[in-house]
Design an enzyme around this catalytic site. Structure first.
Site, mmCIF file in Angstrom:
data_model
loop_
_atom_site.group_PDB
_atom_site.id
_atom_site.type_symbol
_atom_site.label_atom_id
_atom_site.label_comp_id
_atom_site.label_asym_id
_atom_site.label_seq_id
_atom_site.Cartn_x
_atom_site.Cartn_y
_atom_site.Cartn_z
ATOM 1 N N SER A 6 0.843 -1.191 0.000
ATOM 2 C CA SER A 6 0.000 0.000 0.000
ATOM 3 C C SER A 6 0.888 1.254 0.000
ATOM 4 O O SER A 6 1.785 1.354 -0.838
ATOM 5 C CB SER A 6 -0.955 -0.056 1.198
ATOM 6 O OG SER A 6 -2.050 0.818 1.014
ATOM 7 N N ASP A 62 -9.148 -5.716 -5.623
ATOM 8 C CA ASP A 62 -8.746 -4.554 -4.815
ATOM 9 C C ASP A 62 -9.399 -3.290 -5.369
ATOM 10 O O ASP A 62 -9.096 -2.867 -6.489
ATOM 11 C CB ASP A 62 -7.222 -4.426 -4.850
ATOM 12 C CG ASP A 62 -6.674 -3.398 -3.872
ATOM 13 O OD1 ASP A 62 -7.453 -2.590 -3.344
ATOM 14 O OD2 ASP A 62 -5.447 -3.416 -3.645
ATOM 15 N N HIS A 80 -7.595 -5.681 -0.833
ATOM 16 C CA HIS A 80 -6.347 -4.944 -0.614
ATOM 17 C C HIS A 80 -5.351 -5.738 0.235
ATOM 18 O O HIS A 80 -4.159 -5.759 -0.073
ATOM 19 C CB HIS A 80 -6.670 -3.603 0.046
ATOM 20 C CG HIS A 80 -5.568 -2.601 -0.041
ATOM 21 N ND1 HIS A 80 -5.079 -2.123 -1.236
ATOM 22 C CD2 HIS A 80 -4.855 -1.955 0.926
ATOM 23 C CE1 HIS A 80 -4.122 -1.235 -1.009
ATOM 24 N NE2 HIS A 80 -3.959 -1.126 0.289
#
Length: 269
Positions: free
Chosen positions: A103, A219, A247
């Protein structure tokens, strides 16, 4: 203090601007740096870091603004976060490490490999993007979910964006990827701005470390089309999509993802 923390050596590193950063070194062996997502401390990795022990020791940190690190006023940037990782490596006496960023941590890892190539042996980028105008951004509906004024509603939305309903039904939590609740508002805003302003597109071809790019194909927080953009921009990069994962693919697809990363890190130069 969790069981993970009790087995870790905690060190306070100092950045050139004087910010104190809490970092955690656990296990034995060549070092693997694990970089967490936006507005999260090192507990982001609690569920999976032990998968790498036996092959690597693991280094995590509380990025500025989170956990036990200082929380100075902003602005923050992903370039600054990358330089902060170098300060952590220096404090631990680690000249070179493997790096796995997910991320926003993947955005930070990009700059670490670009700006400090001698410090990165192998690079893994998970559920992340190159940023800037070339990136594929989340849709308006997701932005509206995350902009609601009710913090509990936002946490529920984040949990749904992180994990599939089936996985959450089998794993009721608590989840470690929904943000550090101790963050002050100014630091939370500074993390958001840092992530939103990330743009490494022009510099990605400068990455020399062997690179693996990973993503869940469901995602919506960071759309999976970013995997192809990164893999196509970084010389020699390999990639893998995890079917059905959102995610937090690294937890939902933990055995497969961990095996893939371990195998990649174990390859000869």
């Amino acid at each position: 203090m969790t069981e993970h923390d009790q087995q870790a050596t905690t060190v306070i590193a100092r950045t050139p601007d004087g910010t104190a950063l809490a970092c955690q070194h656990r296990g034995q062996g060549p070092p693997l740096v694990l970089l967490a997502g936006q507005a999260n401390d090192h507990h982001w990795w609690d569920g999976v870091r032990e998968d790498f022990h036996g092959l690597r020791s693991t280094i995590t940190l509380d990025p500025r603004g989170t956990g036990d690190s200082d929380k100075p006023e902003g602005p923050y940037s992903t370039v600054q976060f990358a330089d902060d990782v170098v300060a952590v490596l220096d404090a631990l006496g680690v000249p070179r490490a493997d790096v796995y960023g997910t991320s926003m941590g993947g955005r930070v890892a990009q700059w670490l490999a670009i700006r400090h190539p001698g410090r990165v042996r192998r690079l893994v980028l998970g559920c992340t993007s190159p940023g800037g105008p070339h990136a594929v951004e989340r849709d308006t509906a997701v932005r509206k979910l995350l902009a609601r004024p009710d913090p509990e509603a936002v946490r529920r939305a984040l949990a749904d964006l992180m994990y599939s309903p089936e996985w959450r039904a089998a794993h009721p939590g608590p989840y470690r990827t929904l943000g550090d609740p101790r963050m002050p508002a100014h630091a939370r805003r500074a993390h958001l701005v840092a992530s939103n302003e990330h743009d490494a597109w022009n510099d990605l071809p400068r990455i020399t470390a062997p690179t693996l790019v990973l993503h869940g194909d469901q995602d919506r927080l960071t759309p999976p089309d970013n995997l192809g953009l990164l893999a196509g921009r970084i010389p020699g990069a390999r990639s893998r999509l995890f079917a059905g994962a959102r995610h937090a693919y690294f937890e939902e697809c933990r055995p497969e993802a961990a095996d893939l990363v371990r195998g990649f890190l174990a390859e000869e130069e």
